[in-house]
Every structure is written in C-alpha cells, then in structure tokens.
Write a protein that holds these residues in place. Structure first.
Motif, mmCIF file in Angstrom:
data_model
loop_
_atom_site.group_PDB
_atom_site.id
_atom_site.type_symbol
_atom_site.label_atom_id
_atom_site.label_comp_id
_atom_site.label_asym_id
_atom_site.label_seq_id
_atom_site.Cartn_x
_atom_site.Cartn_y
_atom_site.Cartn_z
ATOM 1 N N THR A 34 41.233 31.071 61.243
ATOM 2 C CA THR A 34 41.565 31.884 60.111
ATOM 3 C C THR A 34 40.269 32.765 59.514
ATOM 4 O OG1 THR A 34 41.175 30.444 58.040
ATOM 5 C CG2 THR A 34 43.243 30.398 59.257
ATOM 6 N N VAL A 35 40.456 33.825 58.782
ATOM 7 C CA VAL A 35 39.290 34.561 58.428
ATOM 8 C C VAL A 35 38.395 33.672 57.177
ATOM 9 C CG1 VAL A 35 40.496 35.205 56.191
ATOM 10 C CG2 VAL A 35 38.513 36.748 57.127
ATOM 11 N N PHE A 36 38.898 32.533 56.689
ATOM 12 C CA PHE A 36 38.267 31.710 55.894
ATOM 13 C C PHE A 36 37.548 30.448 56.606
ATOM 14 C CE2 PHE A 36 42.192 33.233 54.071
ATOM 15 C CZ PHE A 36 41.660 34.055 53.206
ATOM 16 N N ALA A 37 37.398 30.438 58.063
ATOM 17 C CA ALA A 37 36.703 29.452 58.475
ATOM 18 C C ALA A 37 35.211 29.362 58.518
ATOM 19 C CB ALA A 37 37.069 29.432 60.015
ATOM 20 N N GLY A 38 34.720 30.509 58.335
ATOM 21 C CA GLY A 38 33.085 30.733 58.152
ATOM 22 C C GLY A 38 32.893 31.436 56.970
ATOM 23 N N ASP A 39 31.964 32.074 56.924
ATOM 24 C CA ASP A 39 31.521 33.078 55.597
ATOM 25 C C ASP A 39 32.780 34.138 55.523
ATOM 26 O OD1 ASP A 39 29.256 31.773 55.325
ATOM 27 O OD2 ASP A 39 28.052 32.997 56.248
ATOM 28 N N TYR A 40 33.131 34.433 54.438
ATOM 29 C CA TYR A 40 34.003 35.680 54.173
ATOM 30 C C TYR A 40 33.576 36.254 53.046
ATOM 31 C CZ TYR A 40 36.692 32.942 51.080
ATOM 32 O OH TYR A 40 37.390 32.121 49.836
ATOM 33 N N LEU A 41 34.329 37.349 52.513
ATOM 34 C CA LEU A 41 33.870 38.086 51.529
ATOM 35 C C LEU A 41 35.315 38.861 51.144
ATOM 36 C CD1 LEU A 41 31.809 38.532 49.201
ATOM 37 C CD2 LEU A 41 31.113 40.477 50.436
ATOM 38 N N SER A 42 35.571 38.881 49.770
ATOM 39 C CA SER A 42 36.941 39.736 49.352
ATOM 40 C C SER A 42 36.257 40.710 48.459
ATOM 41 C CB SER A 42 37.712 38.687 48.685
ATOM 42 O OG SER A 42 38.542 37.843 49.414
ATOM 43 N N ILE A 43 36.531 41.793 48.399
ATOM 44 C CA ILE A 43 36.137 42.907 47.459
ATOM 45 C C ILE A 43 37.260 43.891 47.286
ATOM 46 C CG2 ILE A 43 33.574 42.864 48.208
ATOM 47 C CD1 ILE A 43 34.285 45.386 49.768
ATOM 48 N N GLY A 44 37.078 44.201 45.853
ATOM 49 C CA GLY A 44 38.415 44.998 45.692
ATOM 50 C C GLY A 44 38.243 45.776 44.018
ATOM 51 N N VAL A 45 39.357 46.195 43.609
ATOM 52 C CA VAL A 45 39.196 46.642 42.107
ATOM 53 C C VAL A 45 40.605 46.394 41.579
ATOM 54 C CG1 VAL A 45 40.226 48.870 42.956
ATOM 55 C CG2 VAL A 45 38.708 48.751 40.706
ATOM 56 N N GLY A 46 40.541 46.281 40.154
ATOM 57 C CA GLY A 46 42.013 46.002 39.531
ATOM 58 C C GLY A 46 41.886 46.616 38.215
ATOM 59 N N VAL A 47 43.029 47.020 37.688
ATOM 60 C CA VAL A 47 43.033 47.319 36.142
ATOM 61 C C VAL A 47 43.881 46.237 35.458
ATOM 62 C CG1 VAL A 47 44.284 49.273 34.873
ATOM 63 C CG2 VAL A 47 43.495 49.584 37.286
ATOM 64 N N ALA A 48 43.133 46.077 34.205
ATOM 65 C CA ALA A 48 43.803 45.090 33.138
ATOM 66 C C ALA A 48 44.177 45.948 31.812
ATOM 67 C CB ALA A 48 42.844 43.868 32.865
ATOM 68 N N ILE A 49 45.230 45.272 31.296
ATOM 69 C CA ILE A 49 45.394 45.588 29.972
ATOM 70 C C ILE A 49 45.233 44.430 29.046
ATOM 71 C CG2 ILE A 49 47.969 45.346 30.264
ATOM 72 C CD1 ILE A 49 48.187 47.362 28.057
ATOM 73 N N ASN A 50 44.708 44.343 27.812
ATOM 74 C CA ASN A 50 44.223 43.184 27.265
ATOM 75 C C ASN A 50 43.800 43.746 25.589
ATOM 76 O OD1 ASN A 50 41.635 43.998 28.963
ATOM 77 N ND2 ASN A 50 41.098 43.376 27.131
ATOM 78 N N PRO A 51 43.921 42.703 24.941
ATOM 79 C CA PRO A 51 43.573 43.235 23.590
ATOM 80 C C PRO A 51 42.409 43.733 23.287
ATOM 81 C CG PRO A 51 44.520 40.847 23.378
ATOM 82 C CD PRO A 51 44.162 41.328 24.850
ATOM 83 N N SER A 52 42.203 44.832 22.165
ATOM 84 C CA SER A 52 41.035 45.571 21.932
ATOM 85 C C SER A 52 39.730 44.329 21.575
ATOM 86 C CB SER A 52 41.201 46.384 20.869
ATOM 87 O OG SER A 52 39.902 47.026 20.406
ATOM 88 N N TYR A 53 39.917 43.325 21.019
ATOM 89 C CA TYR A 53 38.767 42.324 20.733
ATOM 90 C C TYR A 53 39.768 41.122 20.497
ATOM 91 C CZ TYR A 53 40.331 43.262 15.629
ATOM 92 O OH TYR A 53 41.088 43.479 14.727
ATOM 93 N N THR A 54 39.222 39.902 20.405
ATOM 94 C CA THR A 54 40.046 38.749 20.297
ATOM 95 C C THR A 54 40.637 38.725 18.908
ATOM 96 O OG1 THR A 54 38.226 37.496 21.512
ATOM 97 C CG2 THR A 54 39.555 36.248 20.240
ATOM 98 N N GLY A 55 41.830 38.417 18.869
ATOM 99 C CA GLY A 55 42.712 38.635 17.569
ATOM 100 C C GLY A 55 43.277 39.973 17.113
ATOM 101 N N SER A 56 42.964 40.885 18.229
ATOM 102 C CA SER A 56 43.465 42.310 18.098
ATOM 103 C C SER A 56 44.866 42.643 18.209
ATOM 104 C CB SER A 56 42.675 43.360 18.714
ATOM 105 O OG SER A 56 43.234 44.636 18.533
ATOM 106 N N ASP A 57 45.810 43.371 17.647
ATOM 107 C CA ASP A 57 46.935 43.616 17.987
ATOM 108 C C ASP A 57 47.280 45.144 18.764
ATOM 109 O OD1 ASP A 57 46.643 45.483 15.839
ATOM 110 O OD2 ASP A 57 48.425 44.303 14.764
ATOM 111 N N ASP A 58 46.028 45.477 18.943
ATOM 112 C CA ASP A 58 45.796 46.918 19.839
ATOM 113 C C ASP A 58 45.382 46.664 21.108
ATOM 114 O OD1 ASP A 58 46.395 48.685 17.756
ATOM 115 O OD2 ASP A 58 44.546 48.093 16.950
ATOM 116 N N TYR A 59 45.828 47.329 22.144
ATOM 117 C CA TYR A 59 45.535 46.840 23.520
ATOM 118 C C TYR A 59 44.837 47.910 24.380
ATOM 119 C CZ TYR A 59 48.057 42.647 23.260
ATOM 120 O OH TYR A 59 48.553 41.480 23.046
ATOM 121 N N VAL A 60 44.042 47.902 25.201
ATOM 122 C CA VAL A 60 43.064 48.838 25.941
ATOM 123 C C VAL A 60 43.338 48.489 27.476
ATOM 124 C CG1 VAL A 60 41.644 49.141 24.031
ATOM 125 C CG2 VAL A 60 41.142 47.342 25.561
#
Length: 288
Positions: A34-60
């Motif tokens: 498998t690809v995981f038998a030796g050295d390997y690397l995973s790279i990519g990008v993602g998008v998250a939606i989460n509270p504006s700050y801890t305790g916020s009810d607004d999302y960014v």
C-alpha cells in the motif's frame, strides 16, 4: 499494522486513523503493497464553517490547508489549526504508544468577530500553543481493522497572548466501513488555567471602545477549569474506491460542542452568544 489515515482534521477537529481499510469479509491487506508502507504525504485544502469566536452564535467560513503523513519514522497528524508529530512508531501487533509534540494557532477573538457588541471590546492577540502529546492506541476492539485511541495534548502559549496552559484529552474510535470509506468518532474536552480564562472570558469595561457605558456587565472568571466538551464525526471517502492506494479523497466532518464554566458564564456567551457550538467541514486531498 502500520498507521495511516484519510482525514482533513486540519480543517477543525479530527485525528489520524490507524487501521487497514478494507471490506471486513475480504482477504487480508498486505500493508507492504500500500501507499502507507513507507514514507507518504497527504496534502489538500478544505473549507470549514464554525463559530465566529468561542461562545458565538454567528458563524464564519475558513479555508484551511491539510497536511499529514509519515516521514523518516515521524508521524504527522493534523489538529484543529495545528499539527502533532509522533516520534514513536506503532508495533506490528498490540497496543501502540503515541509520544511527541503538538502545536496550534489559536485565533479566538483575534479576527472575524461578527457580533457588533463583542467587537467593541477589542481584538485579542493570536496564541501559539506548543507542548507534549501522549496517547495509547488499542487495535482490533470490535473488528480486525478498528482502533481506539486515548490521548492528550498539554500546551502552553509561547506568543505572549493568554500566556497560560491548556489540556486537551480525547478518545477516538476509528473503523473502516468499506474499502473506500472510513469513519472516526472523537469525544474531546478542554481544560484551561486561570491565565487562559482571564484572557478570553473576562469582561473589562475599560476595554470597551464604543459610545456610552459598557453594555455588558463586568465579569471576572473564577480560575482554571473546563471550557468545553464535544463530539466530532469524520467520514473519509476514497474517490477511486480503494483507500490503501492513495490518490484523491474527500473528507466530511460534523461536530457539536458545549462551552462550560467561565466560557459559558461570560457575557460574551451568556448575553451575546450561545453555549451550543456546531462545526461543519469538507475537504479534498491527495495522498502519495
């Protein structure tokens, strides 16, 4: 059994997943092929939606990178806005030990403050938290390819922001659902010391920059304590139907947490926000 994962935990919150992802009824997977038998690397990008700050009810929305892998015997695992390096390789059989270093960037109330009242109390500095990571992994809990990992990160701010200490214990159950789909369920909590609590949850009228008197009541945290507890579900999908050969993959993450203690009682949460915090993320990555 070699550790590998298909995850985008760098989006918000997840863990690397040690297992052999395959149909439970199928023939054993030779991890040397498998690809995981030796050295390997995973790279990519993602998008998250989460509270504006801890305790916020607004999302960014946030666009975040994905980096993980194994290089020269060092396991690289993403964390929420951070990364963990594990210097102890898992054995071929039996319980494995995680021992390494974790680091993260904490930008709570440092940017993207959506609440117009909270914003008038000023932006905070970004904290850079670094410290040891330790954990144990128990394989083959309910099936030949699953695992249960119990661990904790203990980190201190080295950037002169909150200048305190945080502890993040977590328990993660990982299992393959098919040769192309893996899942992990993580329960986690956060404990922080008095310096951390004072920095993020104190309401000081002198910090108010708006017109008139401070609209929020003075609030002084009681000291150190738990700030949150939550659960996150990660689903990883290999796009060519075989997670063991690398290539393109998708990740979907959903989570819920509830702020506790001073994080819940501060007017930033109790008056302007909510104790209930939700998270969603999608990402795409390439493993080679």
């Amino acid at each position: 059994m070699r550790r590998f994962s298909l995850s985008a935990a760098g989006l918000a919150l997840a863990t690397a997943a040690p297992a052999m992802a395959q149909e439970a009824e199928g023939p054993p997977v030779d991890m040397g092929d498998t690809v995981f038998a030796g050295d390997y690397l995973s790279i990519g990008v993602g998008v998250a939606i989460n509270p504006s700050y801890t305790g916020s009810d607004d999302y960014v929305f946030n666009v975040l990178p994905i980096v993980q892998g194994s290089l020269l015997g060092v396991e690289i695992s993403p964390r929420a806005a951070g990364i963990t390096l594990d210097f102890v390789q898992d054995p071929d059989e039996g319980v494995g030990l995680d021992l390494g270093i974790s680091g993260r960037l904490r930008a709570n109330r440092a940017t993207q403050i959506e609440d117009e009242v909270v914003e008038l109390y000023g932006e905070l500095d970004r904290a850079i938290e670094v410290g040891p990571h330790v954990g144990v992994r128990v394989p083959q809990v309910l099936n030949p390819f699953d695992s249960l990992t119990i661990g904790a990160d203990v980190m201190w701010d080295i950037n002169g922001a909150h200048e305190g200490m945080v502890v993040n214990p977590s328990v993660t159950y990982f299992t393959p659902l098919s040769q192309s789909v893996v899942a992990s369920l993580t329960f986690s909590t956060e404990w922080a010391d008095e310096d951390f609590q004072d920095y993020y949850y104190r309401v000081d009228p002198l910090a108010y920059t708006g017109p008139g008197a401070s609209p929020l009541a003075v609030y002084d945290p009681d000291g150190g304590g738990f700030t949150s507890a939550g659960v996150n579900l990660l689903m990883g999908i290999d796009l060519d139907g075989d997670v063991t050969n690398g290539g393109l993959g998708l990740v979907v993450i959903g989570g819920y947490s509830r702020v506790l203690g001073d994080a819940a009682d501060t007017p930033f949460t109790a008056v302007r926000g909510t104790r209930n915090q939700f998270l969603g993320a999608v990402g795409v990555g390439y493993t080679f």
